[in-house]
Design an enzyme around this catalytic site. Structure first.
Site, PDB file in Angstrom:
ATOM      1  N   HIS A   1       0.807  -0.753   0.366  1.00  0.00           N
ATOM      2  CA  HIS A   1      -0.099   0.314   0.080  1.00  0.00           C
ATOM      3  C   HIS A   1       1.110   1.377   0.083  1.00  0.00           C
ATOM      4  CE1 HIS A   1      -3.549  -2.407   1.091  1.00  0.00           C
ATOM      5  NE2 HIS A   1      -3.026  -2.878   1.449  1.00  0.00           N
TER       6      HIS A   1
ATOM      7  N   HIS B   1      -8.481  -8.404  -1.343  1.00  0.00           N
ATOM      8  CA  HIS B   1      -8.225  -9.645  -0.359  1.00  0.00           C
ATOM      9  C   HIS B   1      -9.444 -10.233   0.663  1.00  0.00           C
ATOM     10  CE1 HIS B   1      -4.763  -5.409  -0.737  1.00  0.00           C
ATOM     11  NE2 HIS B   1      -4.269  -5.509   0.459  1.00  0.00           N
TER      12      HIS B   1
ATOM     13  N   GLU C   1      -7.411 -12.481   4.889  1.00  0.00           N
ATOM     14  CA  GLU C   1      -6.145 -12.381   6.218  1.00  0.00           C
ATOM     15  C   GLU C   1      -7.773 -12.419   7.123  1.00  0.00           C
ATOM     16  OE1 GLU C   1      -4.283  -8.043   7.132  1.00  0.00           O
ATOM     17  OE2 GLU C   1      -5.485  -7.527   5.668  1.00  0.00           O
TER      18      GLU C   1
END
Length: 328
Positions: A12, A190, A193
């Protein structure tokens, strides 16, 4: 470990901001961000969800294209110092122009020009991936996807989704991903996680990505691990990030090696390195120390990353030479 040439797919841009850089920018703009720093100068937060708040507070002082140009140089200087020769960075028009296409173009131009300067001076190549922010909601993802589609090309090559994966469902964002895909952008999401193996499966079923950001919790579902291996889905693993944030209690508990042994294509990235006190070098050292990864395995992982990179063939050939490898 520092000198091994590396490919990083999950970084990021704001998350790579050195704390000294953010402190300096805040001072220039007379903004009090003292609450997000420890006494030793590093970032401070309680948990992942507080981390998101601190991240957004740090980002709040990045308000102009020139700020982002300076940020890009600072992040790439650190990456290059740790042996990274190619990186892909997540960018959000939410933070760069508020979702306005015209403003986003100005930010993107500044970021790209700074990246090209760093390629000439430091030998590191950067490409951009636009991300919508999951916890901002599906409606907000639509103008972000339009920004991405309007600027897709040889430098901005991908589209993804970051943020709190416990908010909403991947299918809620289908319009944005369809818009980006139609513009030729390649897809990563994403998942896995914090949301468990089910979040990886949901992302695959709803959005059909080539890559999954993190994805490591897939290890809890053997059938899903087989699917990842059989379909060649690449995981953008960020082990140092996962250990620091407590997704796994320690390095030995992290499943990256078990996934690799099961035939899943794993790669290594740092996510938001200065927030976690890590670098690509320190992650490589820990992979060597805890799993016995050697130069041969690191070469395999970097080949996986390069083949999965969202750049054109000519760029891949150039990076392959830096890796000391040839592409089939």
């Amino acid at each position: 470990m520092r000198d091994i040439p590396k490919v990083e797919l999950h970084l990021h841009l704001e998350g790579g901001a050195p704390p000294a850089f953010i402190r300096g920018l805040a001072k220039e703009k007379s903004v009090d961000l003292s609450g997000i720093f420890r006494e030793d100068g590093g970032y401070t937060y309680r948990d992942f969800w507080h981390f998101l708040q601190v991240y957004e507070a740090a980002t709040s002082v990045l308000t102009t294209p020139e700020d982002y140009a300076r940020l890009t140089r600072a992040v790439l200087e650190e990456s290059a110092a740790n042996g990274v020769v190619y990186a892909e960075t997540f960018l959000s028009p939410d933070f760069c122009g508020g979702g306005d296409v015209g403003a986003w173009r100005d930010y993107l131009t500044a970021i790209r020009e700074a990246a090209e300067d760093m390629e000439r001076s430091h030998g590191i190549t950067l490409r951009g991936i636009v991300t919508c922010i999951r916890h901002f909601g599906p409606e907000r993802s639509r103008p972000i996807a339009v920004c991405a589609a309007e600027t897709a090309g040889d430098w901005l090559t991908g589209f993804g989704m970051a943020g709190d994966e416990l908010k909403g469902k991947p299918g809620d964002f289908l319009w944005a991903f369809d818009c980006a895909r139609e513009a030729g952008l390649r897809i990563t999401v994403h998942a896995g996680e914090w949301g468990g193996a089910a979040s990886v499966r949901d992302a695959l079923d709803a959005l059909n990505p080539e890559r999954i950001g993190h994805g490591v919790q897939a290890i809890d579902d053997p059938a899903l691990v087989d699917r990842l291996a059989e379909d060649g889905i690449v995981l953008e693993c960020c082990p140092g990030s996962n250990v620091f944030l407590g997704v796994y209690k320690d390095w030995r508990s992290h499943p990256i090696e078990r996934l690799r042994e099961r035939g899943v294509k794993v790669t290594v990235s740092t996510d938001d390195p200065p927030f976690f006190g890590i670098t690509m070098t320190s992650d490589y050292e820990n992979l060597n120390r805890h799993f016995g990864w050697d130069e041969e395995i690191f070469a395999e992982v970097n080949r996986n990353a390069l083949e999965a990179a969202f750049c054109d063939a000519a760029t891949k050939d150039k990076i392959a030479k830096k890796l000391g490898a040839s592409r089939a």
